[in-house]
Design an enzyme around this catalytic site. Structure first.
Site, PDB file in Angstrom:
ATOM      1  N   ARG A   7     117.647  70.497 105.520  1.00  0.00           N
ATOM      2  CA  ARG A   7     117.693  71.630 104.588  1.00  0.00           C
ATOM      3  C   ARG A   7     116.459  72.515 104.726  1.00  0.00           C
ATOM      4  O   ARG A   7     116.533  73.725 104.503  1.00  0.00           O
ATOM      5  CB  ARG A   7     117.860  71.145 103.155  1.00  0.00           C
ATOM      6  N   GLU A  55     131.236  77.853  91.278  1.00  0.00           N
ATOM      7  CA  GLU A  55     131.418  77.926  92.731  1.00  0.00           C
ATOM      8  C   GLU A  55     132.420  78.997  93.161  1.00  0.00           C
ATOM      9  O   GLU A  55     132.242  79.633  94.204  1.00  0.00           O
ATOM     10  CB  GLU A  55     131.842  76.560  93.269  1.00  0.00           C
ATOM     11  N   PHE A  80     132.509  71.088  96.544  1.00  0.00           N
ATOM     12  CA  PHE A  80     132.756  72.297  95.769  1.00  0.00           C
ATOM     13  C   PHE A  80     133.073  73.491  96.671  1.00  0.00           C
ATOM     14  O   PHE A  80     133.928  74.320  96.342  1.00  0.00           O
ATOM     15  CB  PHE A  80     131.548  72.629  94.889  1.00  0.00           C
ATOM     16  N   ARG A 164     121.799  67.430 104.635  1.00  0.00           N
ATOM     17  CA  ARG A 164     120.531  67.884 104.037  1.00  0.00           C
ATOM     18  C   ARG A 164     119.334  67.035 104.437  1.00  0.00           C
ATOM     19  O   ARG A 164     118.213  67.524 104.501  1.00  0.00           O
ATOM     20  CB  ARG A 164     120.629  67.874 102.508  1.00  0.00           C
TER      21      ARG A 164
END
Length: 314
Positions: A7, A55, A80, A164
Protein backbone atom coordinates in the site's frame (compact mmCIF):
# COMPACT_ATOMS: atom_id res chain seq x y z
CA UNK A 1 15.11 -9.21 -2.50
CA UNK A 2 13.83 -6.13 -0.66
CA UNK A 3 10.47 -6.33 1.12
CA UNK A 4 8.10 -3.36 0.86
CA UNK A 5 4.59 -2.64 2.03
CA UNK A 6 2.39 -2.75 -1.07
CA UNK A 7 0.00 0.00 0.00
CA UNK A 8 2.95 2.34 0.59
CA UNK A 9 4.24 1.61 -2.91
CA UNK A 10 0.76 2.27 -4.31
CA UNK A 11 0.55 5.68 -2.58
CA UNK A 12 4.09 6.70 -3.50
CA UNK A 13 3.41 5.80 -7.13
CA UNK A 14 0.26 7.93 -7.21
CA UNK A 15 2.18 10.86 -5.73
CA UNK A 16 4.84 10.43 -8.41
CA UNK A 17 2.15 10.38 -11.10
CA UNK A 18 0.40 13.40 -9.60
CA UNK A 19 3.61 15.45 -9.77
CA UNK A 20 3.48 15.45 -13.56
CA UNK A 21 -0.25 14.97 -14.20
CA UNK A 22 -2.74 17.24 -12.47
CA UNK A 23 -5.60 14.92 -13.48
CA UNK A 24 -4.56 12.22 -10.98
CA UNK A 25 -6.90 12.08 -7.96
CA UNK A 26 -7.50 9.74 -5.04
CA UNK A 27 -11.03 8.86 -3.94
CA UNK A 28 -11.62 6.85 -0.76
CA UNK A 29 -14.51 5.49 1.29
CA UNK A 30 -13.28 6.27 4.82
CA UNK A 31 -10.26 3.97 4.37
CA UNK A 32 -7.35 6.31 3.65
CA UNK A 33 -5.34 4.95 6.55
CA UNK A 34 -6.10 1.35 5.61
CA UNK A 35 -5.26 1.94 1.94
CA UNK A 36 -2.21 3.99 2.87
CA UNK A 37 -3.15 7.13 0.92
CA UNK A 38 -2.96 9.69 3.76
CA UNK A 39 0.43 10.72 2.42
CA UNK A 40 -1.21 11.58 -0.92
CA UNK A 41 -3.82 13.68 0.87
CA UNK A 42 -1.08 15.55 2.72
CA UNK A 43 0.74 16.25 -0.56
CA UNK A 44 -2.36 17.11 -2.62
CA UNK A 45 -5.28 17.86 -0.28
CA UNK A 46 -7.35 19.38 -3.09
CA UNK A 47 -7.02 16.18 -5.12
CA UNK A 48 -8.01 13.71 -2.39
CA UNK A 49 -11.70 13.03 -1.77
CA UNK A 50 -13.15 10.93 1.07
CA UNK A 51 -16.82 10.11 0.48
CA UNK A 52 -17.25 8.26 3.78
CA UNK A 53 -18.62 4.74 4.19
CA UNK A 54 -20.52 4.83 0.89
CA UNK A 55 -18.95 2.59 -1.73
CA UNK A 56 -21.59 3.11 -4.41
CA UNK A 57 -21.06 6.84 -4.02
CA UNK A 58 -17.30 6.24 -4.22
CA UNK A 59 -17.77 4.94 -7.75
CA UNK A 60 -20.39 7.55 -8.63
CA UNK A 61 -18.17 10.44 -7.55
CA UNK A 62 -15.20 8.90 -9.36
CA UNK A 63 -17.29 8.58 -12.52
CA UNK A 64 -18.25 12.24 -12.26
CA UNK A 65 -14.63 13.25 -11.80
CA UNK A 66 -13.69 11.17 -14.84
CA UNK A 67 -16.43 12.79 -16.91
CA UNK A 68 -14.84 16.10 -15.92
CA UNK A 69 -11.44 15.05 -17.26
CA UNK A 70 -9.82 13.69 -14.09
CA UNK A 71 -8.16 10.28 -13.59
CA UNK A 72 -9.55 9.01 -10.28
CA UNK A 73 -8.00 6.09 -8.40
CA UNK A 74 -10.84 4.91 -6.18
CA UNK A 75 -10.00 2.35 -3.48
CA UNK A 76 -11.85 0.28 -0.92
CA UNK A 77 -11.79 -3.29 0.32
CA UNK A 78 -12.21 -5.69 -2.61
CA UNK A 79 -15.46 -7.12 -1.24
CA UNK A 80 -17.03 -3.65 -1.37
CA UNK A 81 -15.43 -2.59 -4.66
CA UNK A 82 -16.87 -5.64 -6.40
CA UNK A 83 -20.00 -6.93 -4.66
CA UNK A 84 -21.38 -3.70 -3.19
CA UNK A 85 -20.54 -1.22 -5.95
CA UNK A 86 -20.78 -3.55 -8.94
CA UNK A 87 -23.85 -1.93 -10.52
CA UNK A 88 -22.41 1.57 -10.25
CA UNK A 89 -19.05 0.45 -11.65
CA UNK A 90 -20.77 -1.45 -14.47
CA UNK A 91 -23.05 1.39 -15.54
CA UNK A 92 -21.71 4.72 -14.30
CA UNK A 93 -18.08 3.98 -15.14
CA UNK A 94 -17.80 1.22 -17.75
CA UNK A 95 -21.04 1.48 -19.73
CA UNK A 96 -20.46 5.25 -19.84
CA UNK A 97 -16.96 4.56 -21.26
CA UNK A 98 -15.21 6.64 -18.61
CA UNK A 99 -11.75 6.39 -17.09
CA UNK A 100 -12.15 5.14 -13.51
CA UNK A 101 -9.39 3.09 -11.86
CA UNK A 102 -11.08 1.01 -9.15
CA UNK A 103 -8.77 -0.64 -6.60
CA UNK A 104 -9.99 -3.57 -4.49
CA UNK A 105 -7.73 -4.08 -1.48
CA UNK A 106 -7.18 -7.22 0.64
CA UNK A 107 -8.12 -9.75 -2.08
CA UNK A 108 -8.95 -13.32 -1.06
CA UNK A 109 -7.25 -14.73 2.03
CA UNK A 110 -5.19 -11.57 2.56
CA UNK A 111 -8.30 -10.19 4.33
CA UNK A 112 -7.31 -12.61 7.15
CA UNK A 113 -8.92 -11.54 10.45
CA UNK A 114 -11.60 -9.48 8.70
CA UNK A 115 -13.12 -12.85 7.89
CA UNK A 116 -15.52 -14.25 5.34
CA UNK A 117 -17.65 -11.13 4.92
CA UNK A 118 -14.56 -9.18 3.82
CA UNK A 119 -12.84 -11.98 1.90
CA UNK A 120 -13.52 -11.58 -1.84
CA UNK A 121 -13.05 -14.88 -3.65
CA UNK A 122 -15.36 -13.83 -6.49
CA UNK A 123 -14.39 -10.28 -7.47
CA UNK A 124 -12.43 -11.27 -10.61
CA UNK A 125 -15.36 -13.41 -11.75
CA UNK A 126 -17.73 -10.47 -11.42
CA UNK A 127 -15.37 -8.02 -13.09
CA UNK A 128 -14.57 -10.36 -16.01
CA UNK A 129 -18.19 -9.99 -17.10
CA UNK A 130 -17.79 -6.26 -17.73
CA UNK A 131 -17.04 -5.61 -21.44
CA UNK A 132 -13.74 -3.92 -22.13
CA UNK A 133 -12.58 -3.73 -18.51
CA UNK A 134 -8.88 -4.26 -17.75
CA UNK A 135 -8.25 -6.48 -14.69
CA UNK A 136 -4.85 -6.47 -13.00
CA UNK A 137 -3.25 -8.02 -9.91
CA UNK A 138 0.40 -7.12 -9.23
CA UNK A 139 2.56 -9.74 -7.53
CA UNK A 140 5.23 -7.56 -5.89
CA UNK A 141 6.21 -3.92 -5.25
CA UNK A 142 8.01 -3.56 -8.59
CA UNK A 143 5.08 -4.83 -10.66
CA UNK A 144 2.66 -2.77 -8.56
CA UNK A 145 4.51 0.45 -9.34
CA UNK A 146 4.76 -0.33 -13.05
CA UNK A 147 1.18 -1.54 -13.46
CA UNK A 148 -0.26 1.43 -11.52
CA UNK A 149 1.53 3.72 -13.94
CA UNK A 150 0.29 1.66 -16.89
CA UNK A 151 -3.28 1.84 -15.55
CA UNK A 152 -3.03 5.63 -15.35
CA UNK A 153 -1.77 5.87 -18.92
CA UNK A 154 -4.49 3.88 -20.68
CA UNK A 155 -7.87 5.37 -21.48
CA UNK A 156 -10.61 3.22 -19.94
CA UNK A 157 -11.66 1.61 -16.70
CA UNK A 158 -9.34 -0.66 -14.73
CA UNK A 159 -9.95 -2.98 -11.76
CA UNK A 160 -6.82 -3.65 -9.71
CA UNK A 161 -6.56 -6.15 -6.86
CA UNK A 162 -4.17 -4.69 -4.28
CA UNK A 163 -2.45 -6.81 -1.65
CA UNK A 164 -1.83 -4.22 1.10
CA UNK A 165 0.75 -6.02 3.21
CA UNK A 166 4.53 -6.15 2.85
CA UNK A 167 5.87 -8.64 0.31
CA UNK A 168 9.31 -9.38 -1.11
CA UNK A 169 10.24 -8.13 -4.55
CA UNK A 170 10.24 -10.76 -7.29
CA UNK A 171 11.57 -8.41 -9.95
CA UNK A 172 14.57 -6.14 -10.22
CA UNK A 173 13.79 -2.43 -9.90
CA UNK A 174 13.00 -0.96 -13.29
CA UNK A 175 11.59 -4.15 -14.81
CA UNK A 176 9.11 -3.29 -17.57
CA UNK A 177 5.52 -4.51 -17.67
CA UNK A 178 2.81 -4.29 -20.31
CA UNK A 179 -0.89 -4.63 -19.57
CA UNK A 180 -2.17 -7.81 -21.20
CA UNK A 181 1.25 -9.44 -21.45
CA UNK A 182 2.30 -12.06 -18.88
CA UNK A 183 5.84 -12.34 -17.51
CA UNK A 184 7.80 -15.60 -17.80
CA UNK A 185 9.65 -15.96 -14.49
CA UNK A 186 11.15 -19.36 -15.32
CA UNK A 187 11.24 -21.55 -18.39
CA UNK A 188 10.51 -25.28 -18.45
CA UNK A 189 9.39 -28.10 -20.71
CA UNK A 190 7.36 -30.49 -18.49
CA UNK A 191 4.52 -28.32 -17.14
CA UNK A 192 3.46 -24.67 -17.10
CA UNK A 193 2.36 -22.97 -13.88
CA UNK A 194 0.34 -19.82 -14.53
CA UNK A 195 -0.03 -17.86 -11.30
CA UNK A 196 -1.61 -14.63 -10.12
CA UNK A 197 -0.89 -12.24 -7.30
CA UNK A 198 1.39 -11.64 -4.34
CA UNK A 199 0.51 -14.92 -2.60
CA UNK A 200 0.44 -17.47 -5.42
CA UNK A 201 3.24 -16.27 -7.71
CA UNK A 202 5.87 -16.85 -4.98
CA UNK A 203 4.24 -20.22 -4.22
CA UNK A 204 4.48 -21.12 -7.90
CA UNK A 205 8.21 -20.44 -7.83
CA UNK A 206 8.57 -22.64 -4.73
CA UNK A 207 6.56 -25.36 -6.49
CA UNK A 208 8.99 -25.18 -9.38
CA UNK A 209 11.83 -25.92 -6.96
CA UNK A 210 9.94 -28.92 -5.58
CA UNK A 211 9.40 -30.26 -9.10
CA UNK A 212 13.04 -29.69 -10.02
CA UNK A 213 14.04 -31.87 -7.06
CA UNK A 214 12.02 -34.67 -8.63
CA UNK A 215 13.59 -34.25 -12.05
CA UNK A 216 10.95 -32.10 -13.76
CA UNK A 217 11.26 -28.58 -15.16
CA UNK A 218 8.29 -26.26 -14.74
CA UNK A 219 7.75 -22.99 -16.53
CA UNK A 220 6.31 -20.25 -14.29
CA UNK A 221 4.28 -17.35 -15.66
CA UNK A 222 3.11 -14.31 -13.69
CA UNK A 223 -0.21 -13.60 -15.44
CA UNK A 224 -0.63 -10.19 -13.79
CA UNK A 225 -3.35 -9.16 -16.25
CA UNK A 226 -6.39 -11.43 -16.21
CA UNK A 227 -8.19 -9.32 -18.81
CA UNK A 228 -7.15 -8.90 -21.54
CA UNK A 229 -5.53 -12.33 -21.21
CA UNK A 230 -2.16 -13.02 -22.84
CA UNK A 231 -3.54 -15.71 -25.12
CA UNK A 232 -0.46 -15.85 -27.33
CA UNK A 233 1.80 -16.67 -24.37
CA UNK A 234 -0.63 -19.24 -22.95
CA UNK A 235 -0.95 -21.00 -26.29
CA UNK A 236 2.80 -21.13 -26.84
CA UNK A 237 3.39 -22.79 -23.45
CA UNK A 238 0.42 -25.12 -23.80
CA UNK A 239 2.05 -26.41 -26.97
CA UNK A 240 5.50 -26.50 -25.40
CA UNK A 241 4.73 -28.30 -22.12
CA UNK A 242 1.45 -30.06 -22.87
CA UNK A 243 -0.14 -29.37 -19.46
CA UNK A 244 -0.97 -26.36 -17.29
CA UNK A 245 -1.64 -25.61 -13.62
CA UNK A 246 -3.24 -22.30 -12.71
CA UNK A 247 -2.86 -20.85 -9.21
CA UNK A 248 -4.87 -17.99 -7.77
CA UNK A 249 -6.14 -16.45 -4.53
CA UNK A 250 -9.71 -16.56 -5.87
CA UNK A 251 -12.48 -18.97 -6.77
CA UNK A 252 -11.37 -21.22 -9.61
CA UNK A 253 -14.86 -20.63 -11.03
CA UNK A 254 -14.74 -17.30 -12.84
CA UNK A 255 -11.12 -16.50 -12.10
CA UNK A 256 -7.76 -17.01 -13.81
CA UNK A 257 -8.23 -20.77 -14.15
CA UNK A 258 -11.59 -20.33 -15.84
CA UNK A 259 -10.19 -17.69 -18.18
CA UNK A 260 -7.28 -19.92 -19.25
CA UNK A 261 -9.53 -22.99 -19.61
CA UNK A 262 -12.11 -21.06 -21.63
CA UNK A 263 -9.45 -19.94 -24.07
CA UNK A 264 -7.63 -23.27 -24.43
CA UNK A 265 -10.81 -25.35 -24.74
CA UNK A 266 -11.60 -23.46 -27.93
CA UNK A 267 -8.12 -23.24 -29.41
CA UNK A 268 -5.81 -25.98 -28.11
CA UNK A 269 -7.43 -28.39 -25.58
CA UNK A 270 -4.80 -29.02 -22.90
CA UNK A 271 -4.79 -31.07 -19.67
CA UNK A 272 -5.23 -28.61 -16.80
CA UNK A 273 -5.49 -28.43 -13.03
CA UNK A 274 -6.51 -25.45 -10.92
CA UNK A 275 -5.25 -24.36 -7.51
CA UNK A 276 -7.58 -21.87 -5.87
CA UNK A 277 -10.76 -21.67 -3.83
CA UNK A 278 -13.19 -24.46 -4.71
CA UNK A 279 -16.76 -23.33 -4.00
CA UNK A 280 -16.18 -22.17 -0.42
CA UNK A 281 -16.77 -19.02 1.60
CA UNK A 282 -14.02 -17.18 3.45
CA UNK A 283 -13.42 -17.36 7.20
CA UNK A 284 -11.35 -15.80 9.98
CA UNK A 285 -7.72 -16.83 10.35
CA UNK A 286 -4.14 -15.87 9.75
CA UNK A 287 -3.10 -15.69 6.13
CA UNK A 288 -0.73 -18.62 6.67
CA UNK A 289 -3.47 -20.79 8.20
CA UNK A 290 -5.94 -19.86 5.48
CA UNK A 291 -3.39 -20.72 2.77
CA UNK A 292 -3.02 -24.19 4.27
CA UNK A 293 -6.77 -24.63 4.74
CA UNK A 294 -7.60 -23.72 1.14
CA UNK A 295 -4.45 -25.44 -0.18
CA UNK A 296 -3.02 -22.31 -1.77
CA UNK A 297 0.48 -23.72 -1.39
CA UNK A 298 3.56 -24.75 -3.34
CA UNK A 299 2.96 -28.33 -2.25
CA UNK A 300 -0.53 -28.37 -3.76
CA UNK A 301 0.69 -26.78 -6.99
CA UNK A 302 3.51 -29.32 -7.33
CA UNK A 303 1.17 -32.21 -6.44
CA UNK A 304 -1.28 -31.26 -9.18
CA UNK A 305 1.56 -30.61 -11.62
CA UNK A 306 3.04 -34.06 -10.97
CA UNK A 307 -0.33 -35.71 -11.57
CA UNK A 308 -0.62 -33.95 -14.92
CA UNK A 309 2.95 -34.79 -15.96
CA UNK A 310 2.57 -38.46 -15.08
CA UNK A 311 -0.84 -38.66 -16.70
CA UNK A 312 0.50 -37.14 -19.91
CA UNK A 313 3.43 -39.53 -19.99
CA UNK A 314 1.15 -42.53 -19.42
Amino acid sequence: METKEMRAVYCDTLIELAQSDERIMVVEADLMRATGTMKFKEAYPERAVDVGVAEANLVGVSSGLSAGGKIPFAATFGCFASRRAFDQFFLSANYAKLNVKLVGTDPGISAAFNGGTHMPFEDIGLMRMIPGLTIVEPSDPVSLKALTKAAAQIEGCVYMRLHRKAVAALYEEGESFTLGKGKVLADGSDVTIIALGAILVPEALKARQLLTQQGYEAAVIDMHTVKPLDEELILSYARKTGCIVTAENHQTAGGLGSAVANFLSQTHPTPMAMVGIHDEFGQVGTQAWLAQHYRLTAEEISRKALALIKGRKE
